[in-house]
Design a protein around this motif. Sequence first.
Motif: not given
Length: 152
Positions: A18-21, A45-50, A55-61, A73-77
């Motif tokens: 799931x994490x690789x989708x 700040x932009x903080x994203x799930x790993x 990550x792709x969504x955050x990079x586009x924003x 990037x944080x593990x708690x999202x």
Amino acid sequence: MNLWVLRHGEAEPRANTDAERRLTAHGREQVLHSAARLLGKPLRAIIASPYVRAQQTAALVHGTLGFTEPVRTVPWLTPESDVQQVIGEIEQLGLQHVLLVSHQPLVGHLVTMLEQGAHQRPAAMSTASLAELEGDWPLAGLMTLRGIHSPA
């Protein structure tokens, strides 16, 4: 404090995990539409799930806004993160204007908890939906939901 919560754009239905989708082409378009709503906002700040799609969504924003600070990037999202832990982490950041990029069911539960202060029906957050919350502190029940915007 302003807090924006963005669900990732539409992702591939399958990957090794799931994490690789990854985002689909439609998902990238959705994200760009939502990112446009953040233009001119006082984002700090932009903080994203790993997970890849977040990550792709955050990079586009990040690119759309010409944001200079790197995405954190944080593990708690991740999708199944504990809402109370996430609220605690947001409070510890001590930042005033933050974008969180994450997944369902977390985003729906987080928005509901921050606005209503209780585990109720989670906010409806389709892919690339952007919720805007405002309040003095990121505490359960103390923020006002200004709106949830979904891409057309």
